[in-house]
Design a protein around this motif. Structure first.
Motif, short mmCIF file in Angstrom:
data_model
loop_
_atom_site.label_atom_id
_atom_site.label_comp_id
_atom_site.label_asym_id
_atom_site.label_seq_id
_atom_site.Cartn_x
_atom_site.Cartn_y
_atom_site.Cartn_z
N ILE A 241 0.87 -1.17 0.00
CA ILE A 241 0.00 0.00 0.00
C ILE A 241 0.91 1.22 0.00
O ILE A 241 1.97 1.21 0.61
N SER A 242 0.49 2.24 -0.72
CA SER A 242 1.34 3.41 -0.84
C SER A 242 0.47 4.65 -1.02
O SER A 242 -0.71 4.55 -1.34
N THR A 243 1.07 5.80 -0.82
CA THR A 243 0.41 7.08 -1.03
C THR A 243 1.14 7.84 -2.12
O THR A 243 2.37 7.87 -2.14
N GLY A 244 0.39 8.43 -3.02
CA GLY A 244 0.95 9.28 -4.06
C GLY A 244 0.11 10.54 -4.16
O GLY A 244 -0.98 10.61 -3.58
N HIS A 245 0.60 11.53 -4.86
CA HIS A 245 -0.11 12.81 -4.94
C HIS A 245 -0.42 13.15 -6.38
O HIS A 245 0.44 13.07 -7.25
N GLY A 246 -1.66 13.54 -6.64
CA GLY A 246 -2.11 13.98 -7.95
C GLY A 246 -3.52 14.53 -7.82
O GLY A 246 -4.21 14.27 -6.84
N ASN A 247 -3.96 15.28 -8.81
CA ASN A 247 -5.30 15.85 -8.78
C ASN A 247 -6.36 14.88 -9.28
O ASN A 247 -7.55 15.19 -9.26
N SER A 248 -5.93 13.74 -9.77
CA SER A 248 -6.83 12.69 -10.25
C SER A 248 -6.01 11.40 -10.33
O SER A 248 -4.79 11.41 -10.13
N ILE A 249 -6.67 10.32 -10.68
CA ILE A 249 -5.95 9.06 -10.84
C ILE A 249 -4.98 9.16 -12.01
O ILE A 249 -3.82 8.79 -11.90
N ARG A 250 -5.43 9.70 -13.13
CA ARG A 250 -4.53 9.87 -14.28
C ARG A 250 -3.39 10.82 -13.95
O ARG A 250 -2.26 10.62 -14.37
#
Length: 113
Positions: free
Chosen positions: A9-18
């Motif tokens: 499990i991990s966390t990432g940053h973006g304004n959407s999945i794409r």
């Protein structure tokens, strides 16, 4: 996730999945000289489910969309959206079925999604 072990499990940053996928590609390509096809293929093999959270103006986080990364067709990611936020801000089922149910079956939870 790069060792091939399931259950990460991990966390990432973006304004959407794409957007998150684009950021992940960029980070990968900054450290390695490999074709984008290879990067996308490895990402598609490593990630199964995305849960996109957004922080509201009052500081609370809420789920905006849930999607399965169903694969990579050689050009684009195949994203199977399971839940999305509607116009009123409610998270609703898209009606799409989870395509890759193997892990749920192994865990005895095939009927959960």
């Amino acid at each position: 996730m790069n060792t091939g072990h399931s259950g990460s499990i991990s966390t990432g940053h973006g304004n959407s999945i794409r957007g998150m996928l684009n950021r992940l590609e960029t980070m990968y390509m900054m450290s390695a000289q490999v074709p984008v096809y290879t990067v996308r293929n490895q990402i598609a093999n490593a990630i199964e489910i995305f849960v996109h959270l957004k922080r509201d103006g009052d500081g609370n986080r809420r789920v905006m969309e849930v999607a399965e990364l169903a694969g990579f067709d050689g050009k684009e990611y195949n994203i199977n959206y399971l839940y999305r936020t509607d116009g009123s801000g409610c998270l609703v089922r898209t009606g799409n079925a989870l395509l890759h149910r193997d892990n749920l079956k192994r865990g005895g939870m095939n009927d959960r999604l």
